[in-house]
Scaffold this motif. Sequence first.
Motif, short mmCIF file in Angstrom:
data_model
loop_
_atom_site.label_atom_id
_atom_site.label_comp_id
_atom_site.label_asym_id
_atom_site.label_seq_id
_atom_site.Cartn_x
_atom_site.Cartn_y
_atom_site.Cartn_z
N PRO A 56 0.82 -1.21 0.00
CA PRO A 56 0.00 0.00 0.00
C PRO A 56 0.86 1.26 0.00
O PRO A 56 1.93 1.30 0.64
CB PRO A 56 -0.79 -0.11 1.31
CG PRO A 56 -0.76 -1.56 1.66
CD PRO A 56 0.55 -2.07 1.14
N ALA A 57 0.44 2.28 -0.70
CA ALA A 57 1.19 3.53 -0.81
C ALA A 57 1.38 4.21 0.55
O ALA A 57 2.33 4.95 0.74
CB ALA A 57 0.48 4.49 -1.77
N SER A 58 0.51 3.93 1.48
CA SER A 58 0.57 4.58 2.79
C SER A 58 1.61 3.96 3.73
O SER A 58 1.91 4.53 4.77
CB SER A 58 -0.81 4.52 3.47
OG SER A 58 -1.18 3.16 3.68
N TRP A 59 2.18 2.83 3.37
CA TRP A 59 3.13 2.16 4.25
C TRP A 59 4.43 2.95 4.38
O TRP A 59 4.93 3.53 3.41
CB TRP A 59 3.45 0.76 3.74
CG TRP A 59 2.44 -0.27 4.12
CD1 TRP A 59 1.18 -0.06 4.60
CD2 TRP A 59 2.60 -1.68 4.02
NE1 TRP A 59 0.55 -1.25 4.81
CE2 TRP A 59 1.41 -2.27 4.47
CE3 TRP A 59 3.63 -2.50 3.59
CZ2 TRP A 59 1.21 -3.64 4.51
CZ3 TRP A 59 3.44 -3.87 3.63
CH2 TRP A 59 2.24 -4.43 4.09
N SER A 60 4.98 2.94 5.56
CA SER A 60 6.27 3.58 5.81
C SER A 60 7.38 2.69 5.26
O SER A 60 7.18 1.49 5.00
CB SER A 60 6.48 3.79 7.31
OG SER A 60 6.64 2.53 7.95
N LYS A 61 8.55 3.25 5.15
CA LYS A 61 9.71 2.49 4.69
C LYS A 61 9.97 1.32 5.64
O LYS A 61 10.23 0.20 5.20
CB LYS A 61 10.93 3.40 4.59
CG LYS A 61 12.18 2.66 4.15
CD LYS A 61 13.38 3.58 4.07
CE LYS A 61 14.63 2.76 3.77
NZ LYS A 61 15.82 3.58 3.70
N GLY A 62 9.86 1.56 6.94
CA GLY A 62 10.10 0.51 7.93
C GLY A 62 9.15 -0.67 7.78
O GLY A 62 9.56 -1.82 7.89
N LYS A 63 7.89 -0.38 7.49
CA LYS A 63 6.89 -1.43 7.32
C LYS A 63 7.19 -2.26 6.05
O LYS A 63 7.04 -3.48 6.06
CB LYS A 63 5.49 -0.81 7.24
CG LYS A 63 4.38 -1.77 7.03
CD LYS A 63 3.93 -2.38 8.32
CE LYS A 63 2.66 -3.19 8.07
NZ LYS A 63 2.43 -4.18 9.05
N ILE A 64 7.63 -1.57 5.00
CA ILE A 64 7.97 -2.27 3.75
C ILE A 64 9.17 -3.18 4.00
O ILE A 64 9.17 -4.34 3.58
CB ILE A 64 8.26 -1.27 2.61
CG1 ILE A 64 7.03 -0.42 2.31
CG2 ILE A 64 8.71 -2.01 1.35
CD1 ILE A 64 7.29 0.76 1.38
N VAL A 65 10.20 -2.66 4.69
CA VAL A 65 11.39 -3.47 5.00
C VAL A 65 10.99 -4.69 5.81
O VAL A 65 11.41 -5.82 5.52
CB VAL A 65 12.44 -2.62 5.76
CG1 VAL A 65 13.53 -3.51 6.38
CG2 VAL A 65 13.07 -1.59 4.84
N GLU A 66 10.16 -4.48 6.83
CA GLU A 66 9.72 -5.57 7.70
C GLU A 66 9.00 -6.66 6.89
O GLU A 66 9.20 -7.85 7.09
CB GLU A 66 8.78 -4.99 8.76
CG GLU A 66 8.34 -5.94 9.82
CD GLU A 66 7.43 -5.25 10.82
OE1 GLU A 66 6.33 -5.79 11.08
OE2 GLU A 66 7.79 -4.18 11.33
N THR A 67 8.17 -6.25 5.96
CA THR A 67 7.42 -7.19 5.14
C THR A 67 8.33 -7.94 4.17
O THR A 67 8.26 -9.16 4.06
CB THR A 67 6.31 -6.45 4.36
OG1 THR A 67 5.45 -5.79 5.29
CG2 THR A 67 5.51 -7.41 3.50
N LEU A 68 9.18 -7.19 3.45
CA LEU A 68 10.06 -7.83 2.47
C LEU A 68 11.09 -8.75 3.13
O LEU A 68 11.48 -9.75 2.54
CB LEU A 68 10.77 -6.78 1.62
CG LEU A 68 9.90 -6.04 0.61
CD1 LEU A 68 10.71 -4.96 -0.11
CD2 LEU A 68 9.30 -7.00 -0.40
N ALA A 69 11.51 -8.42 4.34
CA ALA A 69 12.52 -9.24 5.03
C ALA A 69 12.03 -10.66 5.27
O ALA A 69 12.84 -11.57 5.42
CB ALA A 69 12.91 -8.58 6.34
N THR A 70 10.73 -10.86 5.26
CA THR A 70 10.20 -12.20 5.48
C THR A 70 10.24 -13.07 4.22
O THR A 70 10.12 -14.29 4.31
CB THR A 70 8.74 -12.16 5.99
OG1 THR A 70 7.92 -11.55 5.00
CG2 THR A 70 8.65 -11.40 7.31
N ILE A 71 10.41 -12.43 3.05
CA ILE A 71 10.36 -13.20 1.80
C ILE A 71 11.58 -13.08 0.91
O ILE A 71 11.69 -13.81 -0.06
CB ILE A 71 9.10 -12.84 0.98
CG1 ILE A 71 9.11 -11.37 0.59
CG2 ILE A 71 7.84 -13.23 1.70
CD1 ILE A 71 8.10 -11.01 -0.46
N VAL A 72 12.48 -12.15 1.21
CA VAL A 72 13.68 -12.01 0.37
C VAL A 72 14.92 -12.37 1.17
O VAL A 72 14.95 -12.23 2.39
CB VAL A 72 13.84 -10.58 -0.22
CG1 VAL A 72 12.67 -10.21 -1.09
CG2 VAL A 72 14.07 -9.56 0.86
#
Length: 190
Positions: A32-48
């Motif tokens: 989502p466009a509203s997500w902070s950079k930290g939230k994106i990092v947290e999410t991607l860290a689980t799959i990359v």
Amino acid sequence: MARKTPQATIYLRQLSKPELNKLADKKKVRIPASWSKGKIVETLATIVSANDVTAFISKPTGAKTKEAQGYARALKGKSLEDRVVQIFSKKGFQCDKNIRLAGMEIDVFGWKKGGWLSEDEYIIAECKNKAKVIPEDFKKFVGNMNLFINKRGLNKDHVQGYLITTGIFDKDTKSQARGFPKIQLKRVKA
């Protein structure tokens, strides 16, 4: 006992928000466009993995032969050096590129004359156009910087070093840099 941060998270934190969004698109993750950079990092860290991040940063040159690939990398390296000179020139430094002294080369050297109440300032920059800057790159830069300062007779208190890359910094490189307050690690686009 402190929790160990996964290598992929360390690499993801170094990316810009647009880069994170591109990586998410590549991995088919809707962010989502509203997500902070930290939230994106947290999410991607689980799959990359760390290798996924490194592969994402090292964009192919499009060249077919090894000779053409080397030439393309050299041009991109020159482009990075030109970009760094441009950045420091805007800050008032006069810059020279590719200074060679016995056994070493400095990618960018800049100086700014001091005024009546200030000292001259100097910058020494090493440009790394590679996916990941490793501790050996950092050690070599520190050695070259100290050698250059001594050969030129500069006051080391007035010299700021920059290790600049288009890629990311290995966690051990970042750890080593903490012990050198006169050296900064920076990411730029070439």
